[in-house]
Design a protein around this motif. Structure first.
Motif, mmCIF file in Angstrom:
data_model
loop_
_atom_site.group_PDB
_atom_site.id
_atom_site.type_symbol
_atom_site.label_atom_id
_atom_site.label_comp_id
_atom_site.label_asym_id
_atom_site.label_seq_id
_atom_site.Cartn_x
_atom_site.Cartn_y
_atom_site.Cartn_z
ATOM 1 N N ARG A 161 0.609 9.281 -7.765
ATOM 2 C CA ARG A 161 1.228 10.542 -7.339
ATOM 3 C C ARG A 161 1.984 10.353 -6.026
ATOM 4 N N GLY A 162 1.473 9.483 -5.168
ATOM 5 C CA GLY A 162 2.199 9.178 -3.938
ATOM 6 C C GLY A 162 3.504 8.460 -4.211
ATOM 7 N N LEU A 163 3.493 7.526 -5.164
ATOM 8 C CA LEU A 163 4.731 6.819 -5.524
ATOM 9 C C LEU A 163 5.751 7.764 -6.144
ATOM 10 N N LEU A 164 5.273 8.782 -6.844
ATOM 11 C CA LEU A 164 6.168 9.754 -7.468
ATOM 12 C C LEU A 164 6.669 10.818 -6.498
ATOM 13 N N SER A 165 6.098 10.859 -5.313
ATOM 14 C CA SER A 165 6.444 11.906 -4.350
ATOM 15 C C SER A 165 7.729 11.561 -3.605
ATOM 16 N N ASP A 166 8.087 12.442 -2.657
ATOM 17 C CA ASP A 166 9.288 12.210 -1.853
ATOM 18 C C ASP A 166 8.951 11.647 -0.475
ATOM 19 N N LEU A 167 7.810 11.006 -0.336
ATOM 20 C CA LEU A 167 7.466 10.354 0.926
ATOM 21 C C LEU A 167 8.520 9.300 1.267
ATOM 22 N N PRO A 168 8.919 9.198 2.533
ATOM 23 C CA PRO A 168 9.907 8.180 2.892
ATOM 24 C C PRO A 168 9.362 6.761 2.801
ATOM 25 N N ARG A 169 8.065 6.579 3.063
ATOM 26 C CA ARG A 169 7.424 5.264 2.908
ATOM 27 C C ARG A 169 6.265 5.433 1.945
ATOM 28 N N LYS A 170 6.139 4.477 1.002
ATOM 29 C CA LYS A 170 5.159 4.636 -0.076
ATOM 30 C C LYS A 170 4.244 3.423 -0.149
ATOM 31 N N ASN A 171 3.439 3.261 0.911
ATOM 32 C CA ASN A 171 2.362 2.278 0.882
ATOM 33 C C ASN A 171 1.058 2.982 1.223
ATOM 34 N N GLY A 172 -0.003 2.215 1.438
ATOM 35 C CA GLY A 172 -1.330 2.808 1.548
ATOM 36 C C GLY A 172 -1.480 3.898 2.582
ATOM 37 N N GLU A 173 -1.004 3.648 3.808
ATOM 38 C CA GLU A 173 -1.261 4.602 4.888
ATOM 39 C C GLU A 173 -0.556 5.941 4.701
ATOM 40 N N PRO A 174 0.767 5.986 4.474
ATOM 41 C CA PRO A 174 1.400 7.308 4.302
ATOM 42 C C PRO A 174 0.928 8.051 3.058
ATOM 43 N N ILE A 175 0.635 7.318 1.984
ATOM 44 C CA ILE A 175 0.130 7.995 0.780
ATOM 45 C C ILE A 175 -1.235 8.596 1.067
ATOM 46 N N ALA A 176 -2.092 7.856 1.775
ATOM 47 C CA ALA A 176 -3.415 8.366 2.135
ATOM 48 C C ALA A 176 -3.302 9.576 3.057
ATOM 49 N N ASP A 177 -2.396 9.509 4.038
ATOM 50 C CA ASP A 177 -2.219 10.638 4.952
ATOM 51 C C ASP A 177 -1.800 11.890 4.184
ATOM 52 N N ALA A 178 -0.875 11.724 3.229
ATOM 53 C CA ALA A 178 -0.408 12.879 2.452
ATOM 54 C C ALA A 178 -1.521 13.454 1.592
ATOM 55 N N ALA A 179 -2.451 12.600 1.159
ATOM 56 C CA ALA A 179 -3.569 13.044 0.320
ATOM 57 C C ALA A 179 -4.781 13.459 1.151
ATOM 58 N N ASP B 166 15.683 1.365 -9.341
ATOM 59 C CA ASP B 166 14.891 2.590 -9.473
ATOM 60 C C ASP B 166 13.536 2.450 -8.784
ATOM 61 N N GLU B 167 12.886 1.305 -8.980
ATOM 62 C CA GLU B 167 11.558 1.139 -8.391
ATOM 63 C C GLU B 167 11.622 1.019 -6.871
ATOM 64 N N LYS B 168 12.706 0.427 -6.351
ATOM 65 C CA LYS B 168 12.822 0.304 -4.897
ATOM 66 C C LYS B 168 13.223 1.619 -4.242
ATOM 67 N N THR B 169 14.133 2.351 -4.862
ATOM 68 C CA THR B 169 14.618 3.580 -4.240
ATOM 69 C C THR B 169 13.710 4.773 -4.500
ATOM 70 N N GLU B 170 12.989 4.776 -5.619
ATOM 71 C CA GLU B 170 12.194 5.948 -5.985
ATOM 72 C C GLU B 170 10.685 5.733 -5.906
ATOM 73 N N LEU B 171 10.230 4.496 -6.090
ATOM 74 C CA LEU B 171 8.789 4.258 -6.251
ATOM 75 C C LEU B 171 8.190 3.323 -5.208
ATOM 76 N N GLY B 172 8.926 3.009 -4.166
ATOM 77 C CA GLY B 172 8.350 2.216 -3.083
ATOM 78 C C GLY B 172 7.977 0.808 -3.469
ATOM 79 N N PHE B 173 8.661 0.232 -4.450
ATOM 80 C CA PHE B 173 8.350 -1.119 -4.920
ATOM 81 C C PHE B 173 8.309 -2.129 -3.779
ATOM 82 N N ASP B 174 9.220 -2.007 -2.812
ATOM 83 C CA ASP B 174 9.318 -2.981 -1.725
ATOM 84 C C ASP B 174 8.693 -2.486 -0.429
ATOM 85 N N HIS B 175 7.833 -1.458 -0.494
ATOM 86 C CA HIS B 175 7.231 -0.906 0.709
ATOM 87 C C HIS B 175 5.898 -1.538 1.072
ATOM 88 N N PHE B 176 5.444 -2.499 0.303
ATOM 89 C CA PHE B 176 4.149 -3.132 0.586
ATOM 90 C C PHE B 176 4.214 -3.831 1.945
#
Length: 411
Positions: free
Chosen positions: A38-56, A359-369
């Motif tokens: 759900r974090g990867l599907l969201s509009d978070l600017p960064r999509k790795n563990g910390e921002p996804i956890a903060d949003a949740a 698509d995965e880099k711009t929308e799903l944070g593929f390269d945000h690890f």
């Protein structure tokens, strides 16, 4: 993708995530998967563990451990993706797509990082490179697998590898060797490709091409202008010069045989290709309008690693009408009667895997690890891959379509 859109997809997403339940032996990491997706599907600017956890509204360390430390089977998740595609998206016109992508990284701790060519920046850069296998059929495309390209300098420094949690058994392999491993794994999981296609970075390897032919796989490979062989192959002998009756030597063309030529030389010098008129083909419609290429082809025997001719393939020369000085060459392992339009269609299908990367880099944070663990990198990319598959399936379902064959190029 806004919150309302995600909420409307929620029933589909819950059903989809249940397919991966057996990747987890405990309920906590199973629940974390839903949070991450759900974090990867969201509009978070960064999509790795910390921002996804903060949003949740959960501790950042929880998702950091999900990627790097908690016990769950990301290899089974990858296998589930492949088996799902094999069972529910099989298509007689499917195309397998082999390509690599680079993710820019700072520092020297990310697994496999070094200065190397990075497609994302279009130059030699500090990055991590991963090799991928994709799938395309009609309007449907997705990624099926991923693996890290481990540079030689990393492979020779096992202490550095252990610090990045890279398994001791993992050593440097060429990208074509990795690609073959990905292909074999997908086939073992029931995936069947009508065709494979890949760029000249893989097409230049005669050994890789022969390995695919040994598996009975049809392919269209872009090859460099230096790719060599014969239109009329020479005879081959194993006799030792001047020593009849001795143990046969390795195979070689008979003395006085015509020397092989490169693809570029054949186009300029061999009458069979040089004098053949160019045919005009509408390959596809791009964002800037129709793509029109000229092409011609001949039956061609590549030069093997031992200097002898291999089984014949199609050699295709193609040039864009707007840039006729720039010529691409392809070889196709396919029956001789295969139409040129089919070969061009497959050879110009690589944009599908590039679209998956985009698509995965711009929308799903593929390269945000941002971690320093090989396991964490693989898990991040595999979860992004599974999330992209969900979107591809939902897109088809909402359009009320099934994957099918694209229109072939027209003369």
């Amino acid at each position: 993708m806004d919150a309302g859109t995600i909420r409307s997809m929620e029933p589909l997403l819950r059903d989809y995530l249940r397919r991966f339940d057996d990747c987890f032996s405990r309920s906590e990491p199973r629940g974390h998967l839903g949070v991450v997706v759900r974090g990867l599907l969201s509009d978070l600017p960064r999509k790795n563990g910390e921002p996804i956890a903060d949003a949740a509204e959960m501790p950042a360390r929880t998702l950091q451990q999900f990627f790097s430390l908690l016990k769950w089977d990301h290899g089974r998740m990858r296998d589930t993706v492949q088996k799902l595609v094999a069972a529910e998206h099989a298509d007689p016109h499917s195309i397998g797509l082999i390509d690599e992508t680079g993710c820019p990284k700072k520092g020297d701790k990310s697994p496999g990082v070094q200065r190397q060519w990075c497609g994302a920046t279009g130059k030699k850069d500090n990055c991590v490179v991963t090799v991928h296998l994709g799938w395309a059929a009609g309007d449907f495309h997705c990624l099926l697998d991923t693996e890290l390209f481990l540079p030689e300098c990393w492979s020779e420094d096992r202490k550095r590898c252990r610090e990045a949690a890279i398994p001791d058994a993992m050593v440097h392999r060429t990208k074509s060797v990795i690609a073959l491993e990905l292909y074999d794994r997908a086939v073992a999981n029931g995936v069947r490709f009508e065709w494979l296609t890949f760029d000249e970075g893989y097409g230049k390897s005669v050994r890789f091409l022969e390995e695919l032919r040994a598996r009975g796989q049809k392919f269209v490979a872009e090859v460099p202008v230096t790719f060599a062989g014969w239109i009329h192959p020479p005879e081959v002998t194993r006799e030792r010069r001047g020593v009849p009756g001795r143990k046969p030597a390795k195979a070689r063309p008979v003395p006085g045989s015509v020397r092989f030529r490169t693809a570029r030389e054949h186009l300029a010098e061999s009458p069979e290709l040089r004098d053949q008129p160019w045919g005009t083909w509408h390959v596809k419609d791009g964002t800037k309008g129709p793509m029109v290429w000229e092409a011609k082809h001949v039956w061609f025997h590549p030069n093997g690693e031992d200097g002898t001719p291999l089984e014949p393939v199609h050699l295709v020369a193609a040039r864009n009408l707007t840039e006729p000085d720039k010529v691409k060459f392809f070889v196709a392992a396919a029956p001789r009667q295969t139409p040129l339009g089919v070969i061009l269609f497959v050879g110009f299908s690589r944009w599908r895997v590039e679209r998956c990367f985009e698509d995965e880099k711009t929308e799903l944070g593929f390269d945000h690890f941002e971690g320093r663990s090989y396991v964490g990198l693989m898990r991040h990319q595999i979860v992004a891959m599974a999330t992209h598959l969900f979107l591809a399936r939902t897109h088809l379902e909402w359009r009320g379509e099934k994957s099918g064959a694209d229109r072939l190029p027209g003369a």
